[in-house]
Design an enzyme around this catalytic site. Structure first.
Site, PDB file in Angstrom:
ATOM      1  CG  ASP A 144       9.720  -9.499   6.680  1.00 34.00           C
ATOM      2  OD1 ASP A 144       8.743  -8.736   6.707  1.00 34.00           O
ATOM      3  OD2 ASP A 144      10.728  -9.319   5.989  1.00 34.00           O
ATOM      4  CG  HIS A 158      -3.393  -0.993   3.668  1.00 29.83           C
ATOM      5  ND1 HIS A 158      -3.383  -1.246   5.029  1.00 29.83           N
ATOM      6  CD2 HIS A 158      -3.091  -2.172   3.066  1.00 29.83           C
ATOM      7  CE1 HIS A 158      -3.089  -2.538   5.220  1.00 29.83           C
ATOM      8  NE2 HIS A 158      -2.914  -3.119   4.050  1.00 29.83           N
ATOM      9  CG  HIS A 216      -5.863  -5.663   1.218  1.00 33.03           C
ATOM     10  ND1 HIS A 216      -6.337  -6.343   2.316  1.00 33.03           N
ATOM     11  CD2 HIS A 216      -4.600  -5.291   1.521  1.00 33.03           C
ATOM     12  CE1 HIS A 216      -5.397  -6.389   3.243  1.00 33.03           C
ATOM     13  NE2 HIS A 216      -4.321  -5.758   2.782  1.00 33.03           N
ATOM     14  CD  GLU A 217      -2.267  -3.962  -0.900  1.00 32.00           C
ATOM     15  OE1 GLU A 217      -1.919  -3.215   0.040  1.00 32.00           O
ATOM     16  OE2 GLU A 217      -2.200  -5.210  -0.815  1.00 32.00           O
ATOM     17  CD  GLU A 242       0.153  -1.328   3.177  1.00 27.55           C
ATOM     18  OE1 GLU A 242       0.357  -2.294   2.417  1.00 27.55           O
ATOM     19  OE2 GLU A 242       0.262  -1.410   4.416  1.00 27.55           O
ATOM     20  CD  GLU A 260      -1.971  -5.628   6.290  1.00 28.89           C
ATOM     21  OE1 GLU A 260      -2.974  -5.789   5.566  1.00 28.89           O
ATOM     22  OE2 GLU A 260      -0.955  -4.990   5.923  1.00 28.89           O
ATOM     23  CE1 TYR A 281      -1.852  -9.959   6.779  1.00 29.93           C
ATOM     24  CE2 TYR A 281      -3.137  -8.844   5.102  1.00 29.93           C
ATOM     25  CZ  TYR A 281      -1.909  -9.166   5.649  1.00 29.93           C
ATOM     26  OH  TYR A 281      -0.763  -8.701   5.071  1.00 29.93           O
TER      27      TYR A 281
HETATM   28  N1  BES Z   1       0.950  -4.477   3.696  1.00 35.03           N
HETATM   29  C1  BES Z   1       0.672  -5.749   3.164  1.00 35.03           C
HETATM   30  C2  BES Z   1       1.900  -6.459   2.661  1.00 35.03           C
HETATM   31  C3  BES Z   1       2.951  -6.708   3.713  1.00 35.03           C
HETATM   32  C4  BES Z   1       2.619  -7.189   4.954  1.00 35.03           C
HETATM   33  C5  BES Z   1       4.278  -6.464   3.436  1.00 35.03           C
HETATM   34  C6  BES Z   1       3.598  -7.400   5.906  1.00 35.03           C
HETATM   35  C7  BES Z   1       5.254  -6.681   4.381  1.00 35.03           C
HETATM   36  C8  BES Z   1       4.919  -7.145   5.623  1.00 35.03           C
HETATM   37  C9  BES Z   1      -0.345  -5.679   2.039  1.00 35.03           C
HETATM   38  O1  BES Z   1      -1.328  -4.737   2.245  1.00 35.03           O
HETATM   39  C10 BES Z   1      -1.037  -7.003   1.961  1.00 35.03           C
HETATM   40  O2  BES Z   1      -1.669  -7.377   2.902  1.00 35.03           O
HETATM   41  N2  BES Z   1      -0.892  -7.696   0.839  1.00 35.03           N
HETATM   42  C11 BES Z   1      -1.488  -8.990   0.610  1.00 35.03           C
HETATM   43  C12 BES Z   1      -2.620  -8.897  -0.350  1.00 35.03           C
HETATM   44  C13 BES Z   1      -3.951  -8.695   0.266  1.00 35.03           C
HETATM   45  C14 BES Z   1      -5.022  -8.749  -0.811  1.00 35.03           C
HETATM   46  C15 BES Z   1      -4.277  -9.616   1.394  1.00 35.03           C
HETATM   47  C16 BES Z   1      -0.462  -9.881  -0.043  1.00 35.03           C
HETATM   48  O3  BES Z   1       0.601  -9.382  -0.419  1.00 35.03           O
HETATM   49  O4  BES Z   1      -0.734 -11.053  -0.229  1.00 35.03           O
HETATM   50 ZN    ZN Z   2      -2.647  -5.175   3.766  1.00 31.96          ZN
END
Ligand code: BES
Ligand code: ZN
Length: 639
Positions: free
Chosen positions: A418, A344, A340-341, A316, A363, A426
């Site tokens: 990470d 955010h 989703h993004e 995001e 999330e 989520y």
């Molecule tokens: N912010 C997250 C991606 C993220 C989370 C990067 C934790 C680094 C550490 C992003 O908004 C996200 O949740 N992406 C999901 C997709 C979403 C549709 C659930 C993904 O990348 O799968």
């Molecule tokens: Zn997210």
């Protein structure tokens, strides 16, 4: 008052760039006003940062960077404007502590007015494997700016240098950064804690012909005049204070296609049209979210389509969501990722988690809002399907995670955020909000969330801040076990259970097949991606190879182009030892670096000796193409 971030717009007029040389003009009064000491609003302890924002706080980052593909290095300076607390040491001498990881520091400078800099001492502490190394710069009483001359190293975990063969066009290299959660420190020395919000400006020089884009204003939309000789410089500005994990840069052979008055898409030339078609509902999504949660406050909302090695589905980055090309399915069936993004922009970017223990505030809220947007734009049936798929993933996690990792407010001390991140914040977070909604009534809950976003706009908050806000402003939800949701493992017995009627029909189909009806009798013509996902997940765990062959003959899963369906099928094929799909497992893993797909496939392979051998040989081929974040996850699986 120049302390207001909005006044950073003056910086554009203040800096003059002449063939790569930065010349300071007369200092803007906004830089000077930083010299008053003030009381800093205290930030909670962040176990993932060495920085000292409660003594000295970075409030603006000005980047001047050269992007060098030949040496895989970003080189230049970061100039940081500082706020200093009144309660500093009596001598007036204290230090600013910054986070770094795998960065080479050449030189530090300090300044009282942001105009004249003189050399400053600095020391780099010992590097911790997760946190990196603290960079300490002692400050004179009058110091309000520090400038660090530095270069990234090819190891930098935020940066992926993509070879031309891994791009769609195959001719030009590509670069992108991924700063969340604690990778910003590997390409910028700063206070890398989500509580420390900064405005930023940047001058980025790239090989002529390529475009640079950032999570900021200033992205190019049409052909860029080449700079003098072989470099082009781009300038960016983010006037809203954002957490460091939202700083982002990408460089490549990019084009722009507009999709609406404030939306558009950046992608490689061969993909930009398909991307614009796929994401055409973006403006509708923004209007939907605005009608429930208040104005979109960031100006433009654009998307950037990355090469397939991008380790996430989406990120995001403000004003410019970074997205995997694997969501371009050709039928808009995976665009809940855009919802989703985009969500955010309220939950996460406007109101941010103050530490990574509060990640669910980002999330969980976003997953809830994503489904509200999907419901409004694509209907309740689609939103219900997404909720059920999420609920399945949550249950799988609850079966597997230790109790301490089943709480929303999670303890990540000593851990790499990470590795601690999964779908739990989520889906459990979204169900918590769903219960608040059901208990208060939708319109009261909508008004509550809108006021929450207004109240905490441009702030980073903790779980406790939210709990307190609920208690005060959502008394209608008194029956919801808030403490249990946030601080206890598992699910409260009163948790809502999502349900999808479309999925009931899919399950009926599975039963018929198991009872002996041919697959050709199933009514699958109108099935969406989500129904296919559910179909594959609902199949019995003990399918034999004949049944796998039968499924493949009927539905051609091994040749499937949709990334979500292909992933589900390949996972199943490994479990069932369905060898005809093995070459595709390898293709998929070499081509795609999205961690959500890559990690589970390697985990599944690693369960048998044969699979383990296959995994090692695939990883050897795929590794060079993976982002450091994905590569690290796979290594953890195969170690
Ligand atoms: N912010 C997250 C991606 C993220 C989370 C990067 C934790 C680094 C550490 C992003 O908004 C996200 O949740 N992406 C999901 C997709 C979403 C549709 C659930 C993904 O990348 O799968
Ligand atoms: Zn997210």
């Amino acid at each position: 008052m120049c302390l207001n971030p909005r006044h950073w717009s003056q910086i554009g007029a203040w800096i003059v760039v002449l063939s790569g040389l930065m010349v300071a003009g007369p200092a803007c009064s906004s830089w000077k006003s930083g010299s008053q000491k003030k009381s800093l609003v205290p930030l909670p302890e962040d176990p993932h940062s060495y920085s000292n924002p409660n003594q000295v706080r970075v409030r603006h980052v000005d980047l001047d960077l050269d992007v060098r593909f030949e040496s895989r290095v970003l080189r230049g300076t970061a100039t940081l404007a500082l706020d200093r607390s009144e309660g500093q040491s009596p001598s007036g001498l204290d230090s600013v502590v910054l986070d770094t990881r795998d960065i080479t520091i050449d030189q530090a400078e300090a300044s009282a007015d942001g105009g004249r800099f003189s050399p400053a001492r600095f020391s780099l502490g010992t590097a911790d494997a997760i946190l990196g190394a603290p960079l300490t710069i002692p400050l004179e009483p009058s110091t309000r700016f520090v400038r660090v001359h530095y270069a990234t190293t090819p190891k930098a975990s935020a940066v992926q240098w993509v070879e031309p063969v891994q791009t769609a066009g195959k001719e030009h290299p590509f670069l992108f950064t991924q700063s969340q959660a604690i990778h910003a420190r590997s390409w910028i020395p700063l206070q890398d804690s989500p509580g420390v919000r900064v405005t930023y400006t940047a001058n980025i020089r790239v090989p002529s012909g390529l475009w640079a884009v950032m999570s900021a204003a200033g992205n190019p939309t049409s052909n860029v005049a080449p700079g003098n000789q072989d470099r082009t410089e781009f300038r960016f500005r983010m006037d809203h204070a954002v957490p460091p994990y939202l700083l982002a840069l990408a460089v490549g052979d990019l084009r722009f296609q507009s999709m609406g008055k404030r939306t558009g898409v950046y992608a490689e030339p061969s993909m930009v049209q398909a991307a614009a078609w796929e994401f055409a509902d973006t403006e509708k999504m923004i209007e939907t979210s605005e009608s429930i949660y208040g104005p979109y406050r960031w100006g433009r909302y654009d998307l950037l389509v990355l090469p397939p090695s991008f380790p996430f589905g989406g990120m995001e980055n403000p004003m410019l969501t970074f997205a995997t090309p694997t969501v371009i399915a050709g039928d808009r069936s995976l665009v809940s990722l855009v919802a989703h993004e985009l969500a955010h922009s309220w939950s996460g970017n406007l109101v941010s988690n103050a530490t990574w223990s509060d990640f669910w505030l980002n999330e969980g809220f976003t997953t809830y809002v994503e489904r509200r947007i999907v419901e409004a734009v694509y209907g309740k049936e689609r939103a219900d399907m997404l909720a059920v798929l999420g609920w399945q993933e949550l249950n799988e996690l609850l079966n597997r995670l230790p109790p301490a990792d089943q709480v929303l407010h999670i303890n990540l001390n000593g851990r790499d955020p990470d590795e601690g991140m999964n779908e739990l914040p989520y889906e459990k977070g979204a169900l918590f909000l769903k219960q608040l909604e059901e208990s208060a009534g939708r319109s009261a809950f909508d008004a509550f969330l809108r006021s929450y976003f207004d109240h905490f706009a441009f702030q980073s908050i903790t779980t406790a801040d939210f709990v307190e806000y609920v208690r005060e402003y959502l008394p209608q939800a008194g029956a919801v076990p808030v403490q249990t949701w946030v601080y206890e493992p598992g699910m409260p017995p009163s948790a809502p259970t999502p349900h999808s009627e479309a999925f009931d029909r899919v399950e009926q189909g599975v039963r018929l097949w198991i009872e002996g009806f041919p697959l050709s009798q199933l009514k699958t013509e109108t099935w969406s991606t989500q129904e296919w996902q559910h179909f594959l997940r609902s199949l019995p765990a003990d399918l034999n190879l004949d049944q796998m062959h039968e499924l493949d003959r009927a539905f051609h899963f091994t040749e499937e182009k949709n990334s979500e369906i292909a992933f589900q099928w390949l996972l199943m094929s490994i479990r069932r030892r369905y060898r005809p799909a093995y070459p595709k497992v390898e293709d998929f893993l070499v081509r795609i670096g999205r961690r959500k797909f890559v990690r589970p496939l390697f985990e599944e392979l690693a369960k048998t000796p044969e699979g383990q051998r296959m995994a090692l040989s695939i990883f050897e081929k795929a590794r060079a193409g993976y982002h450091p974040i994905t590569a690290a996850s796979v290594e953890a699986v195969l170690k």
